[in-house]
Motif scaffolding. Sequence first.
Motif, PDB file in Angstrom:
ATOM      1  N   LEU A  63       0.827  -1.210   0.000  1.00 18.13           N
ATOM      2  CA  LEU A  63       0.000   0.000   0.000  1.00 18.13           C
ATOM      3  C   LEU A  63       0.861   1.259   0.000  1.00 18.13           C
ATOM      4  O   LEU A  63       0.614   2.190  -0.782  1.00 18.13           O
ATOM      5  CB  LEU A  63      -0.937   0.020   1.210  1.00 18.13           C
ATOM      6  CG  LEU A  63      -2.075  -0.987   1.216  1.00 18.13           C
ATOM      7  CD1 LEU A  63      -2.869  -0.871   2.521  1.00 18.13           C
ATOM      8  CD2 LEU A  63      -2.979  -0.806   0.011  1.00 18.13           C
ATOM      9  N   SER A  64       1.857   1.303   0.865  1.00 16.84           N
ATOM     10  CA  SER A  64       2.688   2.516   0.924  1.00 16.84           C
ATOM     11  C   SER A  64       3.503   2.681  -0.353  1.00 16.84           C
ATOM     12  O   SER A  64       3.707   3.808  -0.815  1.00 16.84           O
ATOM     13  CB  SER A  64       3.572   2.523   2.176  1.00 16.84           C
ATOM     14  OG  SER A  64       4.444   1.433   2.188  1.00 16.84           O
ATOM     15  N   SER A  65       3.943   1.584  -0.945  1.00 15.78           N
ATOM     16  CA  SER A  65       4.708   1.674  -2.200  1.00 15.78           C
ATOM     17  C   SER A  65       3.850   2.182  -3.344  1.00 15.78           C
ATOM     18  O   SER A  65       4.271   3.072  -4.099  1.00 15.78           O
ATOM     19  CB  SER A  65       5.289   0.296  -2.558  1.00 15.78           C
ATOM     20  OG  SER A  65       6.191  -0.134  -1.579  1.00 15.78           O
ATOM     21  N   LEU A  66       2.655   1.622  -3.498  1.00 21.05           N
ATOM     22  CA  LEU A  66       1.777   2.058  -4.577  1.00 21.05           C
ATOM     23  C   LEU A  66       1.349   3.508  -4.398  1.00 21.05           C
ATOM     24  O   LEU A  66       1.293   4.282  -5.362  1.00 21.05           O
ATOM     25  CB  LEU A  66       0.543   1.149  -4.656  1.00 21.05           C
ATOM     26  CG  LEU A  66       0.802  -0.268  -5.146  1.00 21.05           C
ATOM     27  CD1 LEU A  66      -0.416  -1.142  -4.911  1.00 21.05           C
ATOM     28  CD2 LEU A  66       1.212  -0.278  -6.612  1.00 21.05           C
ATOM     29  N   MET A  67       1.051   3.889  -3.156  1.00 24.87           N
ATOM     30  CA  MET A  67       0.668   5.259  -2.871  1.00 24.87           C
ATOM     31  C   MET A  67       1.831   6.198  -3.211  1.00 24.87           C
ATOM     32  O   MET A  67       1.633   7.248  -3.816  1.00 24.87           O
ATOM     33  CB  MET A  67       0.276   5.383  -1.393  1.00 24.87           C
ATOM     34  CG  MET A  67      -0.411   6.666  -1.019  1.00 24.87           C
ATOM     35  SD  MET A  67       0.642   8.045  -0.589  1.00 24.87           S
ATOM     36  CE  MET A  67       1.942   7.319   0.324  1.00 24.87           C
ATOM     37  N   THR A  68       3.035   5.813  -2.865  1.00 26.93           N
ATOM     38  CA  THR A  68       4.214   6.636  -3.115  1.00 26.93           C
ATOM     39  C   THR A  68       4.457   6.817  -4.614  1.00 26.93           C
ATOM     40  O   THR A  68       4.818   7.909  -5.058  1.00 26.93           O
ATOM     41  CB  THR A  68       5.452   6.011  -2.446  1.00 26.93           C
ATOM     42  OG1 THR A  68       5.226   5.963  -1.035  1.00 26.93           O
ATOM     43  CG2 THR A  68       6.710   6.802  -2.717  1.00 26.93           C
ATOM     44  N   LEU A  69       4.251   5.757  -5.386  1.00 24.32           N
ATOM     45  CA  LEU A  69       4.446   5.849  -6.833  1.00 24.32           C
ATOM     46  C   LEU A  69       3.476   6.821  -7.477  1.00 24.32           C
ATOM     47  O   LEU A  69       3.823   7.537  -8.408  1.00 24.32           O
ATOM     48  CB  LEU A  69       4.263   4.476  -7.484  1.00 24.32           C
ATOM     49  CG  LEU A  69       5.381   3.482  -7.312  1.00 24.32           C
ATOM     50  CD1 LEU A  69       4.943   2.105  -7.790  1.00 24.32           C
ATOM     51  CD2 LEU A  69       6.614   3.943  -8.070  1.00 24.32           C
ATOM     52  N   GLY A  70       2.252   6.847  -6.996  1.00 30.01           N
ATOM     53  CA  GLY A  70       1.218   7.667  -7.614  1.00 30.01           C
ATOM     54  C   GLY A  70       0.801   7.075  -8.945  1.00 30.01           C
ATOM     55  O   GLY A  70       1.530   6.290  -9.553  1.00 30.01           O
ATOM     56  N   GLY A  71      -0.383   7.400  -9.397  1.00 29.71           N
ATOM     57  CA  GLY A  71      -0.868   6.914 -10.683  1.00 29.71           C
ATOM     58  C   GLY A  71      -1.167   5.419 -10.710  1.00 29.71           C
ATOM     59  O   GLY A  71      -1.268   4.836 -11.774  1.00 29.71           O
ATOM     60  N   CYS A  72      -1.297   4.816  -9.553  1.00 31.29           N
ATOM     61  CA  CYS A  72      -1.531   3.369  -9.461  1.00 31.29           C
ATOM     62  C   CYS A  72      -2.882   3.076  -8.826  1.00 31.29           C
ATOM     63  O   CYS A  72      -3.014   2.127  -8.053  1.00 31.29           O
ATOM     64  CB  CYS A  72      -0.424   2.723  -8.626  1.00 31.29           C
ATOM     65  SG  CYS A  72       1.228   2.926  -9.268  1.00 31.29           S
ATOM     66  N   GLU A  73      -3.880   3.886  -9.146  1.00 32.96           N
ATOM     67  CA  GLU A  73      -5.156   3.771  -8.456  1.00 32.96           C
ATOM     68  C   GLU A  73      -5.790   2.388  -8.584  1.00 32.96           C
ATOM     69  O   GLU A  73      -6.343   1.860  -7.620  1.00 32.96           O
ATOM     70  CB  GLU A  73      -6.131   4.855  -8.939  1.00 32.96           C
ATOM     71  CG  GLU A  73      -5.816   6.239  -8.396  1.00 32.96           C
ATOM     72  CD  GLU A  73      -4.645   6.922  -9.100  1.00 32.96           C
ATOM     73  OE1 GLU A  73      -4.224   6.456 -10.185  1.00 32.96           O
ATOM     74  OE2 GLU A  73      -4.137   7.928  -8.555  1.00 32.96           O
ATOM     75  N   THR A  74      -5.698   1.778  -9.763  1.00 34.54           N
ATOM     76  CA  THR A  74      -6.293   0.452  -9.945  1.00 34.54           C
ATOM     77  C   THR A  74      -5.608  -0.573  -9.056  1.00 34.54           C
ATOM     78  O   THR A  74      -6.263  -1.356  -8.359  1.00 34.54           O
ATOM     79  CB  THR A  74      -6.216   0.015 -11.425  1.00 34.54           C
ATOM     80  OG1 THR A  74      -6.905   0.984 -12.218  1.00 34.54           O
ATOM     81  CG2 THR A  74      -6.844  -1.352 -11.625  1.00 34.54           C
ATOM     82  N   GLN A  75      -4.289  -0.571  -9.044  1.00 28.61           N
ATOM     83  CA  GLN A  75      -3.550  -1.508  -8.201  1.00 28.61           C
ATOM     84  C   GLN A  75      -3.747  -1.181  -6.727  1.00 28.61           C
ATOM     85  O   GLN A  75      -3.824  -2.076  -5.897  1.00 28.61           O
ATOM     86  CB  GLN A  75      -2.059  -1.495  -8.554  1.00 28.61           C
ATOM     87  CG  GLN A  75      -1.761  -2.160  -9.866  1.00 28.61           C
ATOM     88  CD  GLN A  75      -2.209  -3.611  -9.856  1.00 28.61           C
ATOM     89  OE1 GLN A  75      -1.820  -4.385  -8.999  1.00 28.61           O
ATOM     90  NE2 GLN A  75      -3.040  -3.976 -10.795  1.00 28.61           N
ATOM     91  N   LEU A  76      -3.843   0.098  -6.416  1.00 25.96           N
ATOM     92  CA  LEU A  76      -4.091   0.498  -5.033  1.00 25.96           C
ATOM     93  C   LEU A  76      -5.440  -0.036  -4.566  1.00 25.96           C
ATOM     94  O   LEU A  76      -5.570  -0.563  -3.455  1.00 25.96           O
ATOM     95  CB  LEU A  76      -4.034   2.023  -4.916  1.00 25.96           C
ATOM     96  CG  LEU A  76      -3.910   2.630  -3.536  1.00 25.96           C
ATOM     97  CD1 LEU A  76      -2.730   2.058  -2.762  1.00 25.96           C
ATOM     98  CD2 LEU A  76      -3.782   4.136  -3.637  1.00 25.96           C
ATOM     99  N   GLU A  77      -6.430   0.043  -5.421  1.00 31.53           N
ATOM    100  CA  GLU A  77      -7.751  -0.492  -5.092  1.00 31.53           C
ATOM    101  C   GLU A  77      -7.677  -2.001  -4.832  1.00 31.53           C
ATOM    102  O   GLU A  77      -8.230  -2.503  -3.856  1.00 31.53           O
ATOM    103  CB  GLU A  77      -8.725  -0.199  -6.234  1.00 31.53           C
ATOM    104  CG  GLU A  77     -10.135  -0.640  -5.948  1.00 31.53           C
ATOM    105  CD  GLU A  77     -11.098  -0.241  -7.053  1.00 31.53           C
ATOM    106  OE1 GLU A  77     -12.047  -0.998  -7.291  1.00 31.53           O
ATOM    107  OE2 GLU A  77     -10.901   0.824  -7.675  1.00 31.53           O
ATOM    108  N   VAL A  78      -6.980  -2.716  -5.691  1.00 31.49           N
ATOM    109  CA  VAL A  78      -6.822  -4.165  -5.523  1.00 31.49           C
ATOM    110  C   VAL A  78      -6.163  -4.474  -4.182  1.00 31.49           C
ATOM    111  O   VAL A  78      -6.604  -5.350  -3.435  1.00 31.49           O
ATOM    112  CB  VAL A  78      -5.985  -4.769  -6.684  1.00 31.49           C
ATOM    113  CG1 VAL A  78      -5.550  -6.190  -6.375  1.00 31.49           C
ATOM    114  CG2 VAL A  78      -6.769  -4.715  -7.988  1.00 31.49           C
TER     115      VAL A  78
END
Length: 126
Positions: A63-78
């Motif tokens: 979660l923190s990695s995807l949030m940090t990357l930004g632009g990963c809303e679909t993966q963040l949702e998963v």
Amino acid sequence: MNLTRFEKGLKKLSEVDGNAGENVIAALNDIAPDLGKYIVEFAFGDIYCRENLNLQEREMITLSSLMTLGGCETQLEVHINGALNVGITPKKIIEIFIQCIPYTGFPRVLNAVGVAKRVFQLRKAG
């Protein structure tokens, strides 16, 4: 019985995402079947199956990695769904994002919290 990397990964993926993981893989079959295979074998068969971190710890890092990357809303949702599936509370998910404010800034955290809000509402309604 020795499981193949794919079988091992699929088993771990279902622990995290239930049927949602299989749905992602199925959605890739017609356009990029190898991509689905790589996700299952490498990410879940090799990485998620390693010892020393439990699934909650792995999902918090993800979660923190995807949030940090930004632009990963679909993966963040998963992975917000995955975090909930492995027992991370909504309160803790929001706290993970708040912890990242000094390092990534408000815009990325606000976007992640917005995704979390949608996931929480969908799960509550469903």
